[in-house]
Every structure is written in structure tokens, then in C-alpha cells.
Design a protein around this motif. Structure first.
Motif, PDB file in Angstrom:
ATOM      1  N   SER A   1       0.748  -1.208   0.000  1.00  0.00           N
ATOM      2  CA  SER A   1      -0.088  -0.102   0.027  1.00  0.00           C
ATOM      3  C   SER A   1       0.927   1.138   0.010  1.00  0.00           C
ATOM      4  O   SER A   1       0.652   2.148  -0.782  1.00  0.00           O
ATOM      5  CB  SER A   1      -0.865  -0.081   1.373  1.00  0.00           C
TER       6      SER A   1
ATOM      7  N   ALA B   1       2.303   1.752  -3.462  1.00  0.00           N
ATOM      8  CA  ALA B   1       1.184   2.018  -4.360  1.00  0.00           C
ATOM      9  C   ALA B   1       0.702   3.573  -4.029  1.00  0.00           C
ATOM     10  O   ALA B   1       0.341   4.278  -4.916  1.00  0.00           O
ATOM     11  CB  ALA B   1      -0.090   1.182  -4.157  1.00  0.00           C
ATOM     12  N   LEU B   2       0.920   4.007  -2.772  1.00  0.00           N
ATOM     13  CA  LEU B   2       0.662   5.554  -2.610  1.00  0.00           C
ATOM     14  C   LEU B   2       1.782   6.384  -3.080  1.00  0.00           C
ATOM     15  O   LEU B   2       1.676   7.674  -2.895  1.00  0.00           O
ATOM     16  CB  LEU B   2       0.474   5.639  -1.085  1.00  0.00           C
ATOM     17  N   GLY B   3       2.893   5.870  -3.503  1.00  0.00           N
ATOM     18  CA  GLY B   3       4.113   6.750  -3.922  1.00  0.00           C
ATOM     19  C   GLY B   3       5.089   6.875  -2.922  1.00  0.00           C
ATOM     20  O   GLY B   3       5.936   7.810  -3.180  1.00  0.00           O
ATOM     21  N   TYR B   4       5.147   6.272  -1.741  1.00  0.00           N
ATOM     22  CA  TYR B   4       6.271   6.456  -0.722  1.00  0.00           C
ATOM     23  C   TYR B   4       7.164   5.499  -1.109  1.00  0.00           C
ATOM     24  O   TYR B   4       7.120   4.345  -1.413  1.00  0.00           O
ATOM     25  CB  TYR B   4       5.501   6.218   0.749  1.00  0.00           C
TER      26      TYR B   4
END
Lengths: 510, 305
Positions: free
Chosen positions: B175, B178-181
Motif C-alpha cells: 500500500s 502504491a501511494l508513492g512512498y
């Protein structure tokens, strides 16, 4: 946002993908595909497993870089190099698998997704802002609840809310309703449809369900094997036409008609009680008899004890109390008993419950019979070539797409894993068949094949227990239906006489 | 009275290295990384800390040396376990073995030397209050720092955006990705923080606890710190309680020997681990849905791009 860049306009916008081609090595995943999503429309993207739907949307979202082709967002060509670029343009995606962090609360998950949260989070202020945001939204979620404690339906709503909270105005939904009940699906899609009609959103939805396409979508694009197979207005199409375009020349397995009468009770449950992982009672003293030549369907919203019941029948979970009999004999879910009574099992999530992911397709297909002749001599010396020969036959018969019989089964797609399990479980005579959500996430052709096999087993005199979250599937296949709610059977009816609204009410616990 | 005060002071002193090292490991594990090399990072911190202080005559410089040494050790771990996706358990164990050898090498020239230990706070009036005076106002800087550290970590984890992201990496790295972290970068920082804390905890031993260096002087404290993180069920508040409890057990063990109580000292040494096992059993029996460990703890993450 970088200063000087034009701020994205408000309201819905459209996205076009022009002449998209995507190569993975030698494999052509997309071949000159075109997708035009009009601003403020609800667009459905149809296609079988492996048709290239996911690849196409991943190109749009910047996860993949298309070998050739352009993306036009809101009328302007945009280079989308990574998902951040897509997000900045207002594009958001809701994945098939949940991307929420289960150990955190809904509010924490929503705040986590934003990239403009101050370094020190002022929780009282954020909560107030979240509540104000939720007040304008058509659906509600409990902000303070842990994600692991809320239902699948609520999680899906959270995923969608997260995108709206991030002010995304073009949403890509990847099979958003596969974990929802029909009522939940209608609620969620209906609310999104309202937002589309108000001109706030544009939606591109990947789906298998024609019912949802017909009810909610304006336009449809159909892919087949990486190519554009058809597109147009939903109002000008029929489900049959769409299915034909999707499948192409491939023949759907025809389901045999329901024949024969139910015989004697073959699978009997008496006062079966089972606990869930946390130790709470999940299956509450249920009793049921499934007769030979009969399909009994268990309906219910996910999480009402169906999983634990199937696990007890499969031998994955010990019953706390109660009795299970098969053909009159006590049943303890041993391999020997399953063999003696010719029992077959199609559990949900086949990769997890019915396969060993790291072992080959051939080995997985041989699990039921591997220590019997011709696969073994004397019960211990395994004959590997017999495994492979048998697997080759079954791979051909069940149309399992695998490179070789020796490929690890986890490398196969979901549909092909389920086919491999079917090939193993439905190989011989069946007297008792237990199936749980056997068609979850599968495409049209696979569903038709599985439904036909189940009906054929019933017609040959098998007692079938079908646990499903898909009411349409139960209505189509079962002779008798029971509804499971909070671990108990709360309603029973012959399917031909069942009243859908009554069934729905019992599923919801009224 | 005198004896009670002396025992409390001894417990605080014995607990401080456990608390500092466990605080670092808590952050590391909360990001989803299991670094079993705490003992190794601590002992290198001890050797380098002593060397730094002995060479410069400054306890502060010694502590900095310890921190830098622990951080460098943790970078080896980060390179292997995060950069090259090697199994974390194996890498952590290897790091401990490496650390024990390395500390012997570094410390060989310092065995037998003595230092002036870190100064204790002295506030006229306050420090002289009977019973609580020296406990509250007469500790060395490490003790106060360790308490500030755990409060800071609690605040960081639950009140800052970076803490939220770090916890997300530990619970579901897919996750977070996927959130770009940047999952691996965040984990690298967490591992480095854990290393810095372990190095400081190690340096505390020759700089304040016993003012000389002997090889192997961490004597399993790194392992206790690891057990402590599990004991605390990954929560800073419980970590403080656990650290002082485990410290008390250590002191009890020494006093029990002194008083001639007929309990084998080996049994007392085993108590912290026994307590951890019991807590684990209790946690898994609790009907709150099983383990409270970060869901992605110890799992390898390889970004798909």
C-alpha cells in the motif's frame, strides 16, 4: 504543485489512449489499442483474463510505459512518466486488491494518502476536515474504526472515498464489485453514477459483470487478446453481443439441463459449531442435509461464518462441537474418508487453500492420487513421468494455460489456477462436492465451464454444497437455498420458490 | 531508605541501555524491518565509544563515536537486507557475529584502561532531597536522554506525518508503495536510527555504567532489547515499563546473588526471556485478533519498478 503550472480545471474530464502498443519482451500485451473515455461518462472496459485491460490502465496511470502510443488527458497530450504525474493530473485508481493499511484507522489511511499533510499532524483539525468532507459524500464510513474491523463493502467505499478525498476526478476502478454483495455493488456504483451525472467525475471501470455494465455504464470498450475488439454505446448493445465480442470465436461451455431427482441425504451436518481465528463463535450450531443429486446453495454476505464452515468441511479447521456424516459414516475430513466417499472440494482462493504455490502444476494436479498406482508403487515410490503424463492430459482437457506441466502453479493466472484445481477435483466420480465461491474473479468462459461442471456432477448424482456470495450464481445453480447470517442458517427455501427480496432481507439480518 | 534509593538508582542505570537500544529497534521494526544485529551494533558502539572518549577525554565525543559506529554497522545491514534483499534474519545474525569480532579488534588496545564516567546532574537543594532527590535530579545525561528519546519516538510515530508513513511501511508496504512512498528509503532511515540508538546504548556501558572496556561487555543486552520490543507489543508506552522491569530483574539477579538467595543465577538471567515468552503467549491468547506485530515485519520488499 509547481508554481507556473496550470492548475487542473475543476469538474470531469476525459482521457483518450491513442494507438497504444505494449510489448513485454516477445509478448505483445497491447496491439494498437484505442480507448476514448468521454468527459463526464461512465465507461466500462470489458475483456477476458489476459486481454490487456490491466496493462492498458497501468499505461494510463504511469505504472508501465507504453512501447508506442499517446495519452490525451482533458484534450491535451500528457507525458505520464510515473503514477505521481497521473495523480497530479487528477487521475486515480482503485485496485482490485485493497491498498488500505489494515492496522490503521480509516482516518489515518485517508490522511496517509495525501501528500500535502503538514509534518506534524494536527489530528483534531484533520478529523474536523474529514468529517466535513464526508458530510458532502454520498456514502459514509466510520472514521475512527480500524480498517481490519470493517467489512469488505466498507473497505471498498473507503478506497473510493480516498480517491475523492484526494480530489481525483477521473477514477479507474479495477473490478470494484468483486468483493461486494449485489446490494452493496448497486449502492456504490449508483452513487458514483450520480456523481458522474452531476459532472463531477469520469469513471473507467474494468469489469466482468454485464449486469453492471448494462445498469451503470454509458459506453463500453471491449478488448480481446490485446486488441480492440469493439466499442460503443451500452444502450445500443446487448449482453449477448458484448459476450460474443469479448470471447470471439471461442465456444462457451454449454451448461447441461437440470435432470434427475434428489436421492438420499449424503452430506449431513448436525449442530456444527466452529470458532474463527480470534476465538469467537463463527458457525453457530448449524444443521443441514444435502441429498444426492441436489445442489444446496448457501447465500450470505461475506464474513458470516461461511468461510469457517467450509474450512471445517475441508479439514482446515476443527469443529468445536457437532457431527458431520457423509453417506451415514462419521466424517473427520481425512484424506482417506474423502477418497472413500468420493468427495471433492473447490475452496475459495484456490492458490491459498487448494494448492502449494511453489510446486509444479503437475504436482498440484496429482495431490489427490499421488500415492496410488499408477502414480506410486507400494505407496511410497513416486513415478514422476506418470504425474506429468496425467497432468498433460488434464491441462489439455481443461484448457489450462501454462508453459509446461513443471511450471510452479503460483506463476499461473487466477483463472488457470482454478482450472487446475477443477482438473484435479472433478476428475473422477463425485459423490459429494463442496464448492466455495468457485467463480470469484474469473472470466466469462471460465465461469461457464465451472457452472457446467457443477451441474453435470449434480446430474450424475452428486450431493453439492455451493457456498457463494454471488446470488445470481446460486439462483442459477442451486435446487435449494439457505441464507447464513451471523453463523446461523436463518432462511431456507426451494430456489424455484425463493423470493429475492426475502432472501436479501435475511442476508442483511432482518 | 538508603538501600531503596540505591536499588532504584541501580535499576535506572541498568535499564537505560535496554531502553535506548529497544527504542531504536522499535522504530526499525515499526517500519517492517527485523534487525537481529542489535547486540553486534551495541558492542561496536561500546568499543568505539570508549575509544572516542579515551582519545579525546570527552564523554560527549565518546557517545558520538558510539552513535556513528552503530549507524555505520546498521548501514551494512541496510545494504544487505534492503538493497540486496537478503534474508533479514540471516543478515542480522551475521551482523552480530561481525560486531563481536570487530569490537574485540577495536577495543584490544583499550582493555584495562579506565575513564572518568559521565558526570551526574547535581542541583543543590533538589538533588539532596531524600529518596527521590538523586533518582530525579542526580542522574547522568544518558538517563534523561533515554526518556526524552522514547517520548520523542512516541510523538513521532503517532503525531507526525513521517511517523504515519513509517507505520504504513511496516504494516503494508505494498500500500505504501502504491501511494508513492519510497518504502526502501524510509526503511533505510529507520534501520539507521535503530543503529544509532544501539550504538549509543552500547557506548553508555563503558562511558557511564562501568568506566572501562572489556570485550563482550554488552553481555546479551542487545538480545534483551530485541525481546523487549516484542514484550512491548511494539508500543512505546509499554516499552518504557518493560525496560525498567527488565532492568529491575537484572539488578535483582545481582542482589539475589549477594544475599545468598538459593536461586541459580542462570535462572535469573533467563527471566527477561521467560517474561517475553509469557507475554507472547498472553498476547496471542487475547481475543483481539492475534498478533499486534507490524504485518510486514521481516518481509522482503522489492519495488516493481
Amino acid at each position: 504543485m509547481i508554481i507556473g503550472e496550470t492548475p487542473p480545471p475543476s469538474g470531469a474530464f476525459g482521457v483518450d489512449a491513442i494507438a497504444m502498443t505494449m510489448r513485454f519482451g516477445d509478448f505483445l500485451a497491447l496491439d494498437n489499442v484505442e480507448l476514448k473515455v468521454r468527459p463526464g461518462s461512465f465507461h466500462a472496459l470489458l475483456g477476458e483474463n489476459g486481454a490487456g485491460k490491466s496493462t492498458l490502465v497501468k499505461c494510463i496511470m504511469g505504472y508501465y510505459h507504453a512501447t508506442e502510443g499517446d495519452i490525451i488527458v482533458g484534450g491535451r497530450e500528457q507525458p505520464i512518466v510515473n503514477p505521481k504525474d497521473a495523480h497530479a493530473l487528477g487521475l486515480g485508481m482503485v485496485y482490485q486488491h485493497f491498498t488500505l493499511v489494515p492496522a490503521m484507522t480509516v482516518a489515518e489511511n485517508l490522511v496517509l494518502a495525501r501528500d500535502d499533510v503538514p509534518a506534524v499532524v494536527n489530528w483534531p483539525k484533520e478529523m474536523k476536515a474529514l468529517e466535513a468532507f464526508l458530510a458532502q459524500m454520498p456514502f459514509k464510513v466510520p472514521l475512527g474504526a480500524k480498517v481490519s474491523d470493517i467489512s469488505a463493502g466498507e473497505r471498498q467505499k473507503c478506497e473510493i472515498l480516498k480517491q475523492l478525498y484526494l480530489k481525483r476526478r477521473f477514477l479507474i476502478l479495477d473490478e470494484p464489485t468483486s468483493v461486494l454483495t449485489p446490494a452493496e455493488a448497486d449502492e456504490v456504483l449508483g452513487m458514483l453514477r450520480d456523481m458522474v451525472l452531476k459532472g463531477e467525475l469520469t469513471i473507467l471501470m474494468i469489469t466482468h459483470k454485464f449486469r453492471e455494465v448494462m445498469a451503470f455504464a454509458d459506453d463500453v470498450t471491449i478488448l480481446r487478446r490485446g486488441k480492440l475488439a469493439g466499442h460503443g454505446k451500452v444502450s445500443e448493445m446487448t449482453p449477448d453481443a458484448m459476450a460474443r465480442t469479448m470471447i470471439g470465436a471461442e465456444q462457451l461451455t454449454v451448461q447441461p439441463p437440470r435432470t434427475g431427482e434428489a436421492g438420499r441425504a449424503r452430506l449431513e451436518l448436525k449442530q456444527v459449531r466452529a470458532l474463527d481465528d480470534a476465538g469467537a463463535v463463527a458457525v453457530h450450531d448449524v444443521s443441514l442435509a444435502v441429498r444426492a443429486g441436489e445442489i444446496v446453495g448457501i447465500a450470505g454476505v461475506s464474513g458470516n461464518g461461511q468461510r469457517q464452515l467450509v474450512e471445517v468441511l475441508a479439514g482446515q479447521r476443527e469443529a468445536e462441537s457437532g457431527e458431520i456424516r457423509v453417506a451415514g459414516d462419521p466424517y473427520r475430513a481425512s484424506r482417506e474418508e474423502m477418497r472413500r466417499h468420493k468427495m471433492s472440494l473447490l475452496p475459495e482462493e484456490p492458490l491459498k487453500n487448494a494448492c502449494v504455490g511453489g510446486m509444479s502444476v503437475a504436482d498440484n494436479i496429482a495431490f489427490r492420487e499421488f500415492d496410488r498406482a499408477p502414480f506410486a508403487s507400494g505407496g511410497w515410490w513416486l513415478n514422476r513421468s506418470a504425474f506429468r503424463d496425467d497432468a498433460r492430459k488434464k491441462i489439455a482437457r481443461c484448457k489450462i494455460k501454462t508453459r509446461t506441466p513443471d511450471t510452479p502453479i503460483s506463476a499461473l493466472s487466477g483463472g488457470n489456477i482454478q482450472r487446475a484445481v477443477l482438473a484435479r477435483e472433478l476428475a473422477g466420480d463425485i459423490e459429494v462436492l463442496i464448492a466455495a465461491n468457485p467463480c470469484f474473479g474469473l472470466d466469462f468462459a471460465a465461469v461457464a465451464q465451472i457452472h457446467a461442471e457443477i451441474m453435470a456432477a449434480r446430474n450424475r448424482g452428486a450431493a453439492v454444497l455451493l457456498v457463494s456470495e454471488d446470488l445470481d450464481e446460486l439462483l442459477e445453480l442451486s435446487d435449494r437455498m439457505v441464507v447464513m447470517f451471523h453463523g446461523q442458517f436463518v432462511y431456507e427455501a426451494r430456489t424455484s420458490e425463493a423470493d429475492l427480496t426475502v432472501v436479501g432481507r435475511h442476508m442483511a439480518g432482518h | 531508605m538508603e538501600l531503596v534509593e540505591a536499588i532504584i538508582l541501580a535499576v535506572l542505570a541498568a535499564s537505560t541501555p535496554l531502553l535506548i537500544a529497544a527504542t531504536g529497534e522499535l522504530v526499525t521494526e515499526r517500519s517492517g524491518v527485523l534487525n537481529l544485529g542489535v547486540e553486534g551494533m551495541m558492542i561496536v558502539g561500546a568499543a568505539c565509544g570508549f575509544a572516542g572518549a579515551w582519545l579525546t577525554g570527552s564523554i560527549f565525543v565518546g557517545a558520538l563515536f558510539g552513535i556513528v559506529a552503530g549507524t555505520l554497522m546498521s548501514l551494512i545491514f541496510a545494504l544487505m537486507a534492503l538493497g540486496l534483499a537478503v534474508n533479514q534474519v540471516a543478515t542480522g545474525l551475521a551482523l552480530t557475529i561481525l560486531g563481536i569480532g570487530l569490537s574485540g579488534l577495536i577495543g584490544a588496545g583499550f582493555v584495562g584502561e579506565r575513564l572518568t564516567p559521565a558526570a551526574h546532574l547535581s542541583i543543590p537543594g533538589l538533588t539532596d532531597i531524600p529518596l527521590i532527590g538523586r533518582v530525579l535530579f542526580g542522574e547522568d545525561a544518558f538517563v534523561y536522554f533515554s526518556i526524552a528519546l522514547i517520548i520523542g519516538v512516541w510523538w513521532f510515530l503517532y503525531r507526525t506525518r513521517a511517523g504515519l508513513i513509517l507505520r504504513a511501511c511496516g504494516d503494508n508496504h505494498v500500500s505504501a508503495h502504491a501511494l508513492g512512498y519510497p518504502v526502501l528509503r524510509i526503511r533505510t532511515f529507520a534501520v539507521m536510527f535503530g543503529g544509532a540508538c544501539a550504538g549509543l546504548a552500547g557506548a553508555y556501558l563503558p562511558l557511564a555504567y562501568t568506566p572501562f572496556f572489556i570485550p563482550g561487555m554488552t553481555a546479551g543486552r542487545g538480545w534483551i532489547a530485541l525481546a523487549l520490543v516484542v514484550f512491548s507489543s511494539w508500543r512505546p508506552g509499554r516499552l518504557v515499563v518493560g525496560a525498567y522491569l527488565f532492568g529491575a530483574v537484572t539488578i535483582l539477579q545481582l542482589h539475589a546473588q549477594g544475599w545468598g538467595v538459593g536461586i541459580p543465577s542462570q535462572f535469573m538471567s533467563a527471566l527477561p526471556y521467560l517474561a517475553t515468552v509469557i507475554v507472547l503467549v498472553l498476547l496471542s491468547r487475547a481475543r483481539t485478533g492475534g498478533s499486534t506485530a507490524p504485518a510486514a515485519l521481516g518481509t522482503v520488499f522489492v519495488p516493481d519498478r
